[in-house]
Design a protein around this motif. Sequence first.
Motif, short mmCIF file in Angstrom:
data_model
loop_
_atom_site.label_atom_id
_atom_site.label_comp_id
_atom_site.label_asym_id
_atom_site.label_seq_id
_atom_site.Cartn_x
_atom_site.Cartn_y
_atom_site.Cartn_z
N ARG A 4 0.77 -1.21 -0.28
CA ARG A 4 0.43 0.03 0.60
C ARG A 4 1.13 0.90 0.32
O ARG A 4 1.60 1.22 0.44
N MET A 5 0.76 1.99 -1.14
CA MET A 5 1.60 3.22 -1.22
C MET A 5 0.78 4.28 -1.36
O MET A 5 -1.04 4.26 -1.83
N ARG A 6 1.16 5.96 -0.62
CA ARG A 6 0.10 7.25 -1.25
C ARG A 6 1.30 7.27 -2.17
O ARG A 6 2.94 7.74 -1.25
N LEU A 7 0.54 8.98 -2.92
CA LEU A 7 1.63 10.02 -3.16
C LEU A 7 2.05 10.78 -2.32
O LEU A 7 0.89 10.99 -1.97
N SER A 8 3.21 10.92 -2.22
CA SER A 8 3.65 12.21 -0.67
C SER A 8 4.21 13.25 -2.05
O SER A 8 4.27 14.22 -0.97
N ALA A 9 4.83 12.86 -3.14
CA ALA A 9 5.41 14.24 -3.84
C ALA A 9 5.88 13.65 -5.40
O ALA A 9 5.87 12.61 -5.85
N ILE A 10 5.69 15.01 -6.24
CA ILE A 10 6.40 15.04 -7.74
C ILE A 10 7.12 16.02 -7.48
O ILE A 10 6.71 17.06 -7.13
N THR A 11 8.16 15.39 -7.66
CA THR A 11 9.22 15.71 -7.83
C THR A 11 9.75 16.03 -9.96
O THR A 11 10.64 15.07 -10.29
N LEU A 12 10.57 17.49 -9.58
CA LEU A 12 10.80 18.15 -11.10
C LEU A 12 12.27 18.73 -11.40
O LEU A 12 12.40 19.13 -9.94
N ASP A 13 13.29 17.92 -12.16
CA ASP A 13 14.46 17.99 -12.36
C ASP A 13 14.35 19.84 -12.82
O ASP A 13 13.35 20.31 -13.69
N CYS A 14 15.41 20.55 -12.86
CA CYS A 14 15.28 21.92 -13.20
C CYS A 14 16.39 22.46 -12.89
O CYS A 14 17.02 22.23 -11.45
N PRO A 15 17.11 23.65 -13.40
CA PRO A 15 18.51 24.27 -13.09
C PRO A 15 18.29 24.73 -11.91
O PRO A 15 19.18 25.66 -10.71
N ASP A 16 16.69 25.70 -11.25
CA ASP A 16 17.01 26.87 -10.07
C ASP A 16 15.61 26.43 -9.72
O ASP A 16 14.70 26.79 -9.85
N PRO A 17 16.00 25.44 -8.54
CA PRO A 17 14.52 24.99 -8.14
C PRO A 17 13.64 25.97 -7.39
O PRO A 17 12.60 26.32 -6.97
N LEU A 18 14.15 27.23 -6.82
CA LEU A 18 13.69 28.65 -6.11
C LEU A 18 13.18 29.03 -6.92
O LEU A 18 12.22 29.48 -6.90
N ALA A 19 13.20 29.70 -7.87
CA ALA A 19 12.90 30.22 -9.23
C ALA A 19 11.83 28.89 -9.84
O ALA A 19 9.99 29.86 -9.93
N LEU A 20 11.62 27.75 -10.37
CA LEU A 20 10.27 26.56 -10.73
C LEU A 20 9.71 27.42 -9.46
O LEU A 20 8.60 26.76 -9.46
N ALA A 21 9.72 26.71 -7.67
CA ALA A 21 9.01 26.88 -7.12
C ALA A 21 8.03 27.71 -6.88
O ALA A 21 6.92 28.05 -7.05
N ALA A 22 8.54 29.04 -7.40
CA ALA A 22 8.23 30.92 -7.65
C ALA A 22 7.27 30.60 -8.27
O ALA A 22 5.77 31.28 -8.24
N PHE A 23 7.20 29.85 -9.60
CA PHE A 23 5.74 30.18 -10.68
C PHE A 23 5.16 29.53 -10.13
O PHE A 23 3.92 29.58 -10.28
N TYR A 24 5.18 27.99 -9.83
CA TYR A 24 4.26 27.30 -9.41
C TYR A 24 3.96 27.62 -8.00
O TYR A 24 2.07 27.13 -7.98
N GLN A 25 4.22 28.75 -7.36
CA GLN A 25 3.58 29.40 -6.19
C GLN A 25 2.54 30.14 -6.44
O GLN A 25 1.03 29.94 -5.95
N ARG A 26 2.73 30.41 -7.33
CA ARG A 26 2.39 31.96 -8.09
C ARG A 26 0.78 31.57 -8.96
O ARG A 26 0.17 31.86 -8.29
N ALA A 27 1.23 30.22 -9.64
CA ALA A 27 0.66 29.77 -10.54
C ALA A 27 -0.22 29.02 -10.00
O ALA A 27 -1.85 29.25 -9.83
N ALA A 28 -0.52 28.46 -8.60
CA ALA A 28 -1.38 27.30 -7.75
C ALA A 28 -1.53 27.94 -6.78
O ALA A 28 -2.59 26.94 -6.18
N GLY A 29 -1.14 28.46 -6.44
CA GLY A 29 -1.52 29.27 -4.64
C GLY A 29 -1.25 28.65 -3.21
O GLY A 29 -1.79 28.30 -2.94
N LEU A 30 0.28 27.48 -3.83
CA LEU A 30 0.52 26.86 -3.56
C LEU A 30 1.86 27.38 -2.10
O LEU A 30 2.15 28.45 -2.52
N ALA A 31 1.96 26.98 -0.78
CA ALA A 31 2.64 27.14 0.09
C ALA A 31 4.36 27.03 -0.22
O ALA A 31 4.21 25.94 -0.58
N LEU A 32 5.10 28.24 -0.17
CA LEU A 32 6.47 27.37 0.07
C LEU A 32 6.49 26.33 1.65
O LEU A 32 6.55 26.89 2.66
#
Length: 128
Positions: A4-32
Amino acid sequence: MPVRMRLSAITLDCPDPLALAAFYQRAAGLALHPGSGPDFASLTGEHGIFLAFQCAAAHRPPTWPDDDVPQQLHCDFTVQDLDEAEARLLHLGATRPDRQPEPARWRVLIDPAGHPFCITAPTVQPGR
């Protein structure tokens, strides 16, 4: 018996994690997540699922729709209004490839690090 497994995270590789997190934070309203930093950043999503970004200095963005560099995975986000959401995401830094398989039902966009993602219209319920 399956594990039994529960999805806990989806992780994307990228050159600048904070910049990509900021994009999705603004796009989806999720908390850093407070432990985010330059090598790994994550956003707290719904139902305890994290959307995470890890540093991959040699990251090669997918070349969708051709498969020279496969897309590896993509995220889908349900939105109330496709046109409005697309305009907002483009303003935030997403791009729109020419190929759009079913633009009345969903739109393919590319995030600032080159990952394809989709925005989809809510499913129409029978009788509505």
